[in-house]
Design a protein around this motif. Structure first.
Motif, mmCIF file in Angstrom:
data_model
loop_
_atom_site.group_PDB
_atom_site.id
_atom_site.type_symbol
_atom_site.label_atom_id
_atom_site.label_comp_id
_atom_site.label_asym_id
_atom_site.label_seq_id
_atom_site.Cartn_x
_atom_site.Cartn_y
_atom_site.Cartn_z
ATOM 1 N N ILE A 159 14.638 2.653 0.662
ATOM 2 C CA ILE A 159 13.255 3.097 0.490
ATOM 3 C C ILE A 159 12.403 1.850 0.315
ATOM 4 O O ILE A 159 12.543 1.123 -0.639
ATOM 5 C CB ILE A 159 13.110 4.021 -0.732
ATOM 6 N N GLU A 160 11.514 1.604 1.291
ATOM 7 C CA GLU A 160 10.632 0.457 1.200
ATOM 8 C C GLU A 160 9.227 0.855 1.456
ATOM 9 O O GLU A 160 8.884 1.697 2.157
ATOM 10 C CB GLU A 160 11.053 -0.636 2.185
ATOM 11 N N ILE A 197 11.169 -0.618 -6.633
ATOM 12 C CA ILE A 197 9.719 -0.553 -6.848
ATOM 13 C C ILE A 197 9.105 -1.947 -6.986
ATOM 14 O O ILE A 197 7.947 -2.080 -7.376
ATOM 15 C CB ILE A 197 9.376 0.317 -8.080
ATOM 16 N N GLU A 198 9.858 -2.946 -6.596
ATOM 17 C CA GLU A 198 9.349 -4.318 -6.685
ATOM 18 C C GLU A 198 8.158 -4.499 -5.742
ATOM 19 O O GLU A 198 8.163 -4.030 -4.605
ATOM 20 C CB GLU A 198 10.449 -5.312 -6.309
ATOM 21 N N GLY A 199 7.144 -5.135 -6.223
ATOM 22 C CA GLY A 199 5.967 -5.415 -5.418
ATOM 23 C C GLY A 199 4.855 -4.390 -5.563
ATOM 24 O O GLY A 199 3.786 -4.561 -4.995
ATOM 25 N N TYR A 200 5.118 -3.315 -6.294
ATOM 26 C CA TYR A 200 4.086 -2.310 -6.525
ATOM 27 C C TYR A 200 3.394 -2.586 -7.852
ATOM 28 O O TYR A 200 3.986 -3.133 -8.776
ATOM 29 C CB TYR A 200 4.699 -0.893 -6.552
ATOM 30 N N PHE A 233 9.956 8.612 -1.419
ATOM 31 C CA PHE A 233 10.408 8.546 -2.812
ATOM 32 C C PHE A 233 10.811 9.926 -3.325
ATOM 33 O O PHE A 233 11.759 10.055 -4.095
ATOM 34 C CB PHE A 233 9.339 7.916 -3.711
ATOM 35 N N LEU A 234 10.107 10.958 -2.907
ATOM 36 C CA LEU A 234 10.471 12.325 -3.274
ATOM 37 C C LEU A 234 11.871 12.641 -2.753
ATOM 38 O O LEU A 234 12.717 13.157 -3.488
ATOM 39 C CB LEU A 234 9.450 13.314 -2.707
ATOM 40 N N ILE A 274 0.844 -1.183 0.000
ATOM 41 C CA ILE A 274 0.000 0.000 0.000
ATOM 42 C C ILE A 274 0.888 1.244 0.000
ATOM 43 O O ILE A 274 1.804 1.360 0.807
ATOM 44 C CB ILE A 274 -0.925 0.027 1.236
ATOM 45 N N VAL A 275 0.603 2.157 -0.916
ATOM 46 C CA VAL A 275 1.329 3.421 -0.986
ATOM 47 C C VAL A 275 0.609 4.438 -0.112
ATOM 48 O O VAL A 275 -0.587 4.668 -0.273
ATOM 49 C CB VAL A 275 1.417 3.936 -2.440
#
Length: 126
Positions: free
Chosen positions: A125-126, A82-85, A70-71, A61-62
């Motif tokens: 970043i996760e 970005i794996e899993g998105y 991420f910014l 979930i983002v």
């Protein structure tokens, strides 16, 4: 619902907003106007970041916090995972990351990078 400054309505609105951000919850019973308005607002924010719930709930979930990470990663020029998105989420993440890279100045962060390397601090970043 019209704007109100009533403490009770505000509390209920925020309660509804939090419920709307949770894709596993839905409004099944009659709720106050404040909770319903908050729920709808929270659901809109959730779907703007993660896609429509009717298309399925993604594994990852983002949230607003993740987008801010991420910014910042873009601002520092860090690589991201970005794996899993989902594709929808990646498009959203890309916009935030790109916004960060547009603000990236490699010389500005030389001292921070040296400090992180010296102290063997790893940013992920996760």
């Amino acid at each position: 619902m019209k704007k109100t400054y009533d403490a009770t309505d505000r509390k209920e609105y925020l309660e509804g907003y939090a419920m709307g951000l949770n894709p596993f919850l839905s409004l099944k019973r009659k709720m106050s106007k404040a909770i319903t308005a908050g729920f709808k607002s929270g659901r809109i924010d959730y779907e703007d970041r993660n896609g429509r719930i009717s298309n399925g709930i993604p594994k990852r979930i983002v949230t607003e916090k993740i987008l801010e990470d991420f910014l910042i990663a873009g601002m520092f020029g860090f690589d991201i995972d970005i794996e899993g998105y989902t594709t929808f989420q990646i498009n959203t993440i890309s916009k935030w990351y790109q916004s960060g890279t547009e603000k990236y100045d490699p010389k500005q962060y030389d001292n921070l990078s040296a400090l992180l390397n010296r102290d063997e601090i790893v940013m992920s970043i996760e």
